[in-house]
Design a protein around this motif. Structure first.
Motif, short mmCIF file in Angstrom:
data_model
loop_
_atom_site.label_atom_id
_atom_site.label_comp_id
_atom_site.label_asym_id
_atom_site.label_seq_id
_atom_site.Cartn_x
_atom_site.Cartn_y
_atom_site.Cartn_z
N GLN A 101 0.74 -1.25 0.05
CA GLN A 101 0.02 0.05 -0.03
C GLN A 101 0.79 1.29 0.11
N ASN A 102 0.93 2.22 -0.95
CA ASN A 102 1.49 3.34 -1.01
C ASN A 102 0.46 4.48 -0.59
N GLU A 103 0.94 5.69 -0.91
CA GLU A 103 -0.06 6.76 -0.48
C GLU A 103 -1.42 6.95 -1.24
N GLU A 104 -1.30 6.25 -2.55
CA GLU A 104 -2.73 6.46 -3.27
C GLU A 104 -3.56 5.22 -3.16
N ASN A 105 -2.95 4.10 -3.48
CA ASN A 105 -3.80 2.57 -3.62
C ASN A 105 -2.92 1.50 -3.25
N ASN A 148 6.69 2.02 7.65
CA ASN A 148 7.10 2.13 6.32
C ASN A 148 8.27 1.15 6.15
N ASP A 182 11.22 8.97 -0.47
CA ASP A 182 10.26 9.33 0.57
C ASP A 182 8.93 8.85 0.45
N GLU A 183 8.66 7.95 -0.31
CA GLU A 183 7.14 7.26 -0.58
C GLU A 183 7.13 6.30 0.50
N ARG A 184 5.86 6.50 1.25
CA ARG A 184 5.75 5.59 2.45
C ARG A 184 4.85 4.34 1.79
N ILE A 185 5.45 3.03 2.20
CA ILE A 185 4.81 1.83 1.80
C ILE A 185 4.83 1.05 2.84
#
Length: 202
Positions: A41-45, A178, A184-187
């Motif tokens: 799951q990332n910040e969008e979907n 994370n 910097d993307e949160r996964i």
């Protein structure tokens, strides 16, 4: 019809008679195997999910016939799949060893149902990246080696003898920390498994 009803009554009676209460200090060990499905799951979907085999063993320590503490070791394939257009497929193949620390509530008149919930620290054991059939090992600075998740599940125990039974359960995992170190993307990892285990009372 009468024979069928009598058989059902006999089966129900056997279930109640065979119901076991667990005293304080009772310990149950459950080796298990299952199938799992995880995604990232990332910040969008969410990504597309991948499937794998779950292997593990859990231990329940009973405080009374309704509550136990469950822990153990569980190996899972996590990660997820990504599509670039219609044909090109990427997959993160992340293997983790988790140590669930869950409260386990045993309910129902025969205490054969259980509902567990708690935290699950997980340690990354291997990380690979597959791009359309070509697999490479991910560098250590790409992913965090530790994640913390919230785990929960529900199960039903079929008692075979006084000391042995079968457990059918579904377990769910939602990552809280994370796993991405590269950007910097949160996964987060998230998924579920369906399992069959053998319950051994010590």
């Amino acid at each position: 019809m009468k024979k069928i009803l009598l058989s059902l009554v006999a089966l129900a009676t056997f279930g109640f008679v065979n119901a076991q209460s667990r005293d304080k200090g009772t310990i149950e060990i459950t080796p298990k195997i299952g199938i799992s499905s995880f995604a990232e799951q990332n910040e969008e979907n969410f990504t597309n999910s991948n499937s794998g085999v779950e292997l593990g063993v859990t231990v329940d320590y009973y405080f009374n016939n309704r509550w136990s503490l469950r822990s153990g070791l569980v190996a899972d394939k996590m990660g997820g799949k990504y599509r670039d257009g219609q044909s090109f497929l990427y997959e993160d193949q992340l293997n983790y060893l988790s140590i669930p620390i869950n409260a386990n509530w045993h309910f129902g008149s025969t205490r054969k149902w259980n509902l567990n919930f708690g935290l699950s620290p997980s340690f990354l054991t291997s990380a690979k990246f597959n791009a359309n059939g070509t697999t490479i090992k991910l560098p250590k600075n790409a992913l965090e080696s530790f994640q913390l998740g919230f785990s929960y599940g529900i199960g039903y125990k079929i008692e075979i003898t006084e000391k042995f039974g079968l457990l059918i359960d579904a377990q769910f995992f939602n990552g809280l920390t994370n796993i991405n170190k590269a950007t910097d993307e949160r996964i987060l990892n998230a998924g579920y498994s369906f399992n069959l285990g053998g319950v051994i009372q010590l």
